[in-house]
Design a protein around this motif. Structure first.
Motif, short mmCIF file in Angstrom:
data_model
loop_
_atom_site.label_atom_id
_atom_site.label_comp_id
_atom_site.label_asym_id
_atom_site.label_seq_id
_atom_site.Cartn_x
_atom_site.Cartn_y
_atom_site.Cartn_z
N GLY A 1 11.72 -12.01 3.18
CA GLY A 1 12.20 -13.54 3.40
C GLY A 1 13.70 -12.66 2.26
N LEU A 2 13.59 -11.63 1.69
CA LEU A 2 14.05 -10.67 0.12
C LEU A 2 15.69 -9.91 1.17
CD1 LEU A 2 10.95 -9.84 -1.34
CD2 LEU A 2 12.28 -11.50 -1.66
N ARG A 3 16.01 -9.85 0.18
CA ARG A 3 17.20 -9.12 0.05
C ARG A 3 17.40 -7.64 0.08
NH1 ARG A 3 23.16 -9.40 0.44
NH2 ARG A 3 22.49 -12.71 0.02
N ASP A 4 16.95 -7.83 -1.19
CA ASP A 4 16.28 -6.12 -1.69
C ASP A 4 14.61 -6.24 -2.01
OD1 ASP A 4 19.16 -5.08 -1.83
OD2 ASP A 4 19.00 -6.27 -2.85
N LEU A 5 13.92 -5.66 -1.88
CA LEU A 5 12.21 -4.31 -2.69
C LEU A 5 12.90 -4.75 -4.05
CD1 LEU A 5 10.26 -3.25 -0.21
CD2 LEU A 5 11.00 -6.04 -0.26
N ALA A 6 11.47 -5.61 -5.15
CA ALA A 6 11.44 -5.30 -5.68
C ALA A 6 9.89 -5.22 -6.29
CB ALA A 6 11.53 -6.25 -7.12
N PHE A 7 9.07 -4.11 -7.16
CA PHE A 7 7.81 -4.27 -7.06
C PHE A 7 7.25 -4.64 -8.50
CE2 PHE A 7 9.26 -1.69 -3.98
CZ PHE A 7 7.97 -2.37 -2.56
N GLY A 8 5.97 -5.80 -8.44
CA GLY A 8 5.94 -6.03 -9.90
C GLY A 8 6.31 -7.32 -10.60
N THR A 9 7.07 -8.21 -9.99
CA THR A 9 7.76 -9.00 -10.21
C THR A 9 7.27 -10.00 -9.50
OG1 THR A 9 9.84 -8.66 -9.23
CG2 THR A 9 9.78 -7.46 -11.19
N PRO A 10 7.84 -11.34 -10.29
CA PRO A 10 7.75 -12.85 -9.83
C PRO A 10 8.78 -12.95 -8.75
CG PRO A 10 7.84 -12.80 -12.07
CD PRO A 10 8.11 -11.33 -11.55
N GLN A 11 9.79 -12.57 -8.30
CA GLN A 11 10.72 -12.58 -7.39
C GLN A 11 10.26 -10.79 -5.92
OE1 GLN A 11 11.80 -12.30 -10.94
NE2 GLN A 11 11.57 -14.64 -10.71
N GLY A 12 9.32 -10.27 -6.25
CA GLY A 12 9.65 -8.93 -5.79
C GLY A 12 7.93 -9.27 -4.92
N LEU A 13 7.21 -7.85 -4.65
CA LEU A 13 6.07 -7.46 -3.95
C LEU A 13 4.32 -7.72 -5.37
CD1 LEU A 13 6.13 -5.68 -1.48
CD2 LEU A 13 6.43 -8.83 -1.60
N ILE A 14 4.04 -8.20 -5.54
CA ILE A 14 2.62 -7.95 -6.82
C ILE A 14 1.82 -7.35 -6.13
CG2 ILE A 14 0.99 -8.89 -8.61
CD1 ILE A 14 3.73 -11.24 -9.01
N PRO A 15 1.21 -5.79 -6.11
CA PRO A 15 0.01 -5.40 -6.04
C PRO A 15 -1.38 -5.13 -6.47
CG PRO A 15 1.13 -3.56 -7.27
CD PRO A 15 1.79 -5.17 -7.45
N LEU A 16 -2.16 -6.15 -5.06
CA LEU A 16 -3.75 -7.01 -5.35
C LEU A 16 -4.71 -5.90 -5.51
CD1 LEU A 16 -2.89 -10.41 -4.15
CD2 LEU A 16 -2.59 -9.53 -6.05
N ALA A 17 -3.79 -5.43 -3.95
CA ALA A 17 -5.93 -4.57 -3.18
C ALA A 17 -5.27 -3.55 -3.03
CB ALA A 17 -6.96 -5.72 -2.97
N SER A 18 -5.81 -2.57 -3.53
CA SER A 18 -5.71 -1.28 -2.19
C SER A 18 -6.99 -1.16 -1.70
CB SER A 18 -5.49 -0.22 -3.22
OG SER A 18 -6.20 0.16 -3.86
N THR A 19 -6.38 0.52 -0.09
CA THR A 19 -7.66 1.30 0.17
C THR A 19 -7.79 1.97 0.12
OG1 THR A 19 -6.53 1.21 2.30
CG2 THR A 19 -7.45 -1.36 2.28
N ASP A 20 -9.15 2.58 0.69
CA ASP A 20 -9.06 4.70 1.19
C ASP A 20 -8.27 5.09 1.84
OD1 ASP A 20 -10.76 3.47 2.69
OD2 ASP A 20 -12.62 4.70 2.30
N ARG A 21 -7.77 4.18 2.64
CA ARG A 21 -6.90 4.64 3.78
C ARG A 21 -5.60 4.34 3.81
NH1 ARG A 21 -9.61 0.91 8.50
NH2 ARG A 21 -7.93 -1.01 7.52
N GLY A 22 -5.39 3.90 2.49
CA GLY A 22 -3.94 4.20 2.28
C GLY A 22 -3.04 3.49 2.16
N GLU A 23 -3.23 1.97 1.88
CA GLU A 23 -3.04 0.72 2.58
C GLU A 23 -2.84 -0.68 0.92
OE1 GLU A 23 -4.99 0.34 6.71
OE2 GLU A 23 -5.68 -0.47 5.18
N THR A 24 -1.93 -1.39 0.96
CA THR A 24 -2.06 -1.34 -0.32
C THR A 24 -1.49 -2.93 -0.04
OG1 THR A 24 -0.94 0.06 -1.51
CG2 THR A 24 -0.63 -1.99 -2.40
#
Length: 203
Positions: free
Chosen positions: A101-124
């Protein structure tokens, strides 16, 4: 109603809480400008830094190696630099902006996407402000370049990941029968990865 946090802890085994440090979480959350989910912090404190069932990596904010704060900064910077908007006309359900539900993507911000975990298959796995109107859901950058949304807390996402459901897009299941395999990450260059297993889970 299933208590997914309890279910995850029971499946993985007794928490070690080797690096639990409220001050480290407070510093990270001050940097992010938002609180991270309580279930996520409980799981990270219980086991991280660790690789779970061959694929999933969890880092911790209180360690010098496998540091969660550094991982969030580095991953957010990389996605901010290399995120490329593509034509989602034929697959709008995979557009992370629509998922969250976002107009634009931002990363590492409260209004955007914050990475929590990752896999060795290239998934975040990202924490999103909302996923399909569910507040604080999981949005996953899949290894094939698509995105998938899971309107649920992190503990439920992890539980479903561990029992072999598709939790990183279509046909992404990584099911391993038997106890959950835990690989504690080495904390010095000379240390080896420590392998242990959770309790029998009847699978």
């Amino acid at each position: 109603m299933t208590d997914y946090l309890r279910a995850v802890l029971d499946m993985i085994g007794p928490p070690e809480n080797r690096y639990a440090d409220p001050a480290a979480w407070a510093r990270l959350e001050a940097e992010l400008g938002t609180e991270l989910p309580a279930d996520y912090k409980t799981i990270v404190d219980a086991y991280a830094p660790i690789q779970i069932n061959e694929h999933l990596y969890l880092s911790h904010p209180a360690t010098s190696r496998w540091n969660l704060s550094e991982q969030i900064r580095d991953t957010s910077r990389a996605y901010s630099q290399y995120w490329v908007e593509r034509d989602w006309t034929n697959d709008p359900g995979s557009d992370p902006r629509q998922i969250c539900g976002l107009r634009d993507l931002a990363f590492g911000t409260p209004q955007g996407l914050i990475p929590l975990a990752s896999t060795d298959r290239g998934e975040t796995i990202f924490l999103a402000p909302q996923v399909h109107d569910f507040p604080g859901g999981m949005c996953v950058a899949c290894g094939d370049g698509d995105w998938a949304g899971y309107p649920m807390p992190f503990a439920e996402w992890l539980y479903r990941f561990l029992i072999g459901e598709d939790m990183a897009g279509y046909k992404s299941a990584a099911y391993y029968p038997g106890p959950v395999k835990l690989e504690s990450m080495p904390m010095t260059p000379d240390e080896h990865m420590r392998v242990s297993y959770g309790p029998d889970r009847g699978m």
